[in-house]
Design an enzyme around this catalytic site. Structure first.
Site, mmCIF file in Angstrom:
data_model
loop_
_atom_site.group_PDB
_atom_site.id
_atom_site.type_symbol
_atom_site.label_atom_id
_atom_site.label_comp_id
_atom_site.label_asym_id
_atom_site.label_seq_id
_atom_site.Cartn_x
_atom_site.Cartn_y
_atom_site.Cartn_z
ATOM 1 N NE ARG A 70 -2.725 -0.835 3.497
ATOM 2 C CZ ARG A 70 -3.559 -0.941 4.518
ATOM 3 N NH1 ARG A 70 -4.858 -1.020 4.298
ATOM 4 N NH2 ARG A 70 -3.125 -0.939 5.755
ATOM 5 C CG ASP A 71 3.673 4.411 1.251
ATOM 6 O OD1 ASP A 71 3.275 5.174 0.338
ATOM 7 O OD2 ASP A 71 4.376 4.804 2.204
ATOM 8 C CB ILE A 72 4.841 0.523 -4.263
ATOM 9 C CG1 ILE A 72 4.611 -0.868 -3.671
ATOM 10 C CG2 ILE A 72 5.938 0.520 -5.327
ATOM 11 C CD1 ILE A 72 5.826 -1.508 -3.039
ATOM 12 C CB SER A 113 3.117 8.169 -1.138
ATOM 13 O OG SER A 113 3.732 7.719 0.049
#
Length: 189
Positions: A70-72, A113
């Site tokens: 969920r935050d690549i 992000s």
């Protein structure tokens, strides 16, 4: 913390060497920067392909086990001992039935992000994340690296030309898993 300990033996997952059971601190190896620090060389096709393949391999088993990162983004793909590793699973979604850290995710709030997060993360229900959520973010990562521009939410960011344009577009139009996504790389030299 859990991810780095559970999957840290994988060459493309940042290991956690030690951690406080309460999650206040953890120790991991020193990396030689992130993808954000290596943007210039990653614009070269072979280098970018290596990063993308490593990120997919680092996500493969966690995805199979029900985890979603969920935050690549460039800051969470680190260069460790000559290879790329997926790091910072702090916003990760645990497999269904396992409780995530209370208060870290909640319906109705944006998540991930800016520019890299898939629409379902920005829509207010981060629990809807699937492996396709991470693949979307890899597509955004490719666009950001090759254009040199930061991605903006809901605005396409694709290389103007070249083989990566189609890969980035298809990733953001929902390749469902790493194998489907990696098949898109067949025409990348």
């Amino acid at each position: 913390m859990d991810m780095g300990q559970q999957y840290g033996d994988h060459p493309n997952v940042m290991p956690v060497l030690d951690a406080d059971p309460g999650g206040r601190w953890f120790i991991m190896p020193h990396a030689n920067g992130s993808a954000a620090d290596h943007l210039h060389r990653l614009r070269e096709t072979t280098a970018l392909r290596g990063l993308v393949e490593a990120a997919c391999e680092g996500l493969r088993q966690p995805h199979a086990d029900g985890w979603t990162h969920r935050d690549i983004k460039p800051a969470n793909i680190l260069h460790l001992q000559g290879r790329w590793v997926v790091a910072d699973w702090g916003l990760g979604r645990r497999p269904r039935g396992q409780t995530s850290v209370p208060g870290r995710t909640r319906t109705g709030s944006g998540f991930g992000s800016e520019g890299f997060a898939a629409p379902e993360l920005r829509s207010g229900n981060p629990r809807d994340a699937t492996p396709a959520t991470d693949i979307y973010s890899i597509g955004r990562l490719i666009g950001a690296i090759l254009t040199g521009q930061p991605p903006e939410t809901n605005i396409p960011l694709l290389p103007e030309t070249g083989p990566w344009r189609d890969v980035a577009a298809k990733a953001t139009h929902r390749a469902q898993d790493v194998d489907e996504f990696l098949r898109l790389l067949k025409d990348i030299p």
